[in-house]
Design an enzyme around this catalytic site. Structure first.
Site, mmCIF file in Angstrom:
data_model
loop_
_atom_site.group_PDB
_atom_site.id
_atom_site.type_symbol
_atom_site.label_atom_id
_atom_site.label_comp_id
_atom_site.label_asym_id
_atom_site.label_seq_id
_atom_site.Cartn_x
_atom_site.Cartn_y
_atom_site.Cartn_z
ATOM 1 N N THR A 149 60.780 90.647 115.188
ATOM 2 C CA THR A 149 61.230 89.228 114.921
ATOM 3 C C THR A 149 60.499 89.026 113.636
ATOM 4 O O THR A 149 59.307 89.328 113.454
ATOM 5 C CB THR A 149 61.071 88.406 116.062
ATOM 6 O OG1 THR A 149 61.715 86.988 115.708
ATOM 7 C CG2 THR A 149 59.558 87.919 116.304
ATOM 8 N N CYS A 175 56.112 79.037 115.557
ATOM 9 C CA CYS A 175 56.882 79.713 116.795
ATOM 10 C C CYS A 175 55.833 80.984 117.192
ATOM 11 O O CYS A 175 54.860 81.534 116.525
ATOM 12 C CB CYS A 175 57.924 80.450 116.634
ATOM 13 S SG CYS A 175 59.504 79.442 115.855
ATOM 14 N N HIS A 184 61.071 84.749 121.035
ATOM 15 C CA HIS A 184 60.546 84.188 119.978
ATOM 16 C C HIS A 184 60.560 82.673 120.379
ATOM 17 O O HIS A 184 61.645 82.213 120.269
ATOM 18 C CB HIS A 184 61.496 84.338 118.640
ATOM 19 C CG HIS A 184 61.253 83.795 117.463
ATOM 20 N ND1 HIS A 184 61.371 84.273 116.306
ATOM 21 C CD2 HIS A 184 60.797 82.448 117.188
ATOM 22 C CE1 HIS A 184 60.903 83.494 115.217
ATOM 23 N NE2 HIS A 184 60.545 82.246 115.786
#
Lengths: 164, 206
Positions: free
Chosen positions: A25, A31, A48
């Site tokens: 990711t 995040c 995520h």
């Protein structure tokens, strides 16, 4: 390039599970990139996570992968379908940065640390140990986990690359 | 995301005009500052999935210089001014002859100068909008980050995260002469700000 194996992309507010290759990711800011790994079955999962809790959701159809408290149970469920055993799972996480520092007391501005806290609580609830962590700071990260050995590679612009 | 589906063509045009006025004034300010012509593209108003927003400035891993302002007042939101590293260096060399430092690192002085440029541009962007709508809005102190585009823009999307997987943004690209893109302005109003903008401009809300 022969060693190059398949990389499964995990988008923002997204999760994915695989057994070979790797999961990746990009551009984690506030995040949290959370990974779960079962070293016996090699089943690997990544989420995520964007927000700490689904209680604040105002959307009609809940995106499970977006909130820490829904993403982790969903990830575990999908991993179990692929043959993972919950008490073998080990967690690693990265991200949860505070990209911009504000004196503002707005809670939204502290979203990174809150995401991390929330993920830890949920993992604790499932008694999944966190064996590696690279959270906080004020910089973005890209992470990739290998299904083969569960090594998490963390890249950032300011701090270079490291593996946990 | 019923909010946006109900916006319709007319309201999107209103928002586009908002972007036009703000960015137009900011472009004029930049042009005066540099003493050379600065062009801008027609603003785009779009509802984009989170995934696609960073692609507007080269993808989530593209290293960018982001000057970020939280917009405070009656129409809260986020304002980003995003450059790539090379155009930022060029900008500095035009403005203050800071070009001894050829590599892509930025020294404190350069970062400070860029923040100040951002401050001037954000000031003119928002004050023209405030004049137009008669709504109070002011930027916070600039925050500068040199980092992955995905990570910085992410910051403006949190409020939208509670509502869905896409956000409404007004973006305008600047060009210097005919050269490649200099920078991009992103205005991401908070979801609750739209009704205030429309009311202030006399656009009926059904």
């Amino acid at each position: 390039m022969i060693e190059e194996s398949t990389v499964v992309k995990v988008g923002m507010a997204d999760l994915n599970v695989c057994r070979e290759g790797s999961l990746r990711t990009t551009g984690l800011g506030s995040c949290v990139g959370l990974t779960l790994y079962d070293s016996i079955s090699k089943v690997t999962g990544m989420a995520h996570v964007m927000l700490p809790s689904s209680e604040i959701a105002r959307e009609g159809k809940l995106n499970m992968a977006k909130y820490a408290d829904t993403a982790i149970p969903e990830l575990i469920r999908l991993m179990q379908e692929q043959g993972a055993i919950v008490n073998r799972l080990k967690a690693k996480m990265a991200g949860g940065a505070q990209m911009f520092a504000f004196s503002s007391n707005n809670d939204m501005m502290r979203i990174g640390p809150r995401n991390v806290e929330s993920c830890k609580q949920v993992l604790d609830h499932f008694s999944i140990p966190i064996i590696g962590e690279d959270t906080g700071g004020n910089y973005g990260r890209t992470i990739e986990i290998r299904c083969e050995d569960g090594i998490l590679n963390i890249r950032s612009v300011q701090k270079g690359t490291k593996e946990i | 995301m019923q909010l946006y589906e109900s916006l319709g063509e007319f309201k999107l045009d209103v928002l586009k005009e908002i972007g036009n006025i703000g960015a137009g004034n900011a472009a004029t300010a930049l042009s005066r500052l540099l003493n050379r012509p600065v062009d801008m593209q027609v603003p785009k108003v779009r509802v984009l999935p989170f995934e696609c927003i960073a692609d507007e400035v080269g993808g989530p891993e593209q290293v960018v210089i982001a000057i970020y302002f939280r917009v405070e007042g009656e129409v809260p939101g986020h304002l980003f001014f995003i450059f790539e590293q090379e155009p930022a260096k060029r900008l500095l060399s035009y403005l203050v002859n800071m070009n001894d430092n050829k590599d892509l690192d930025f020294c404190d002085m350069e970062i400070s100068a860029l923040s100040e440029i951002g401050n001037i541009l954000a000031g003119s962007y928002l004050s023209s909008l405030a004049d137009f709508t008669k709504l109070a809005m002011s930027p916070t102190v600039p925050q500068l980050a040199i980092d992955m585009a995905g990570a910085v823009l992410n910051y403006g999307l949190i409020q939208y995260g509670e509502m869905g997987d896409s956000a409404l943004l007004i973006d305008t690209k600047f060009l210097e002469g005919c050269e490649e893109i200099q920078g991009t302005f992103f205005l991401i109003p908070d979801p609750d700000s739209f009704s205030k903008i429309f009311t202030a401009l006399g656009v009926p809300i059904e």
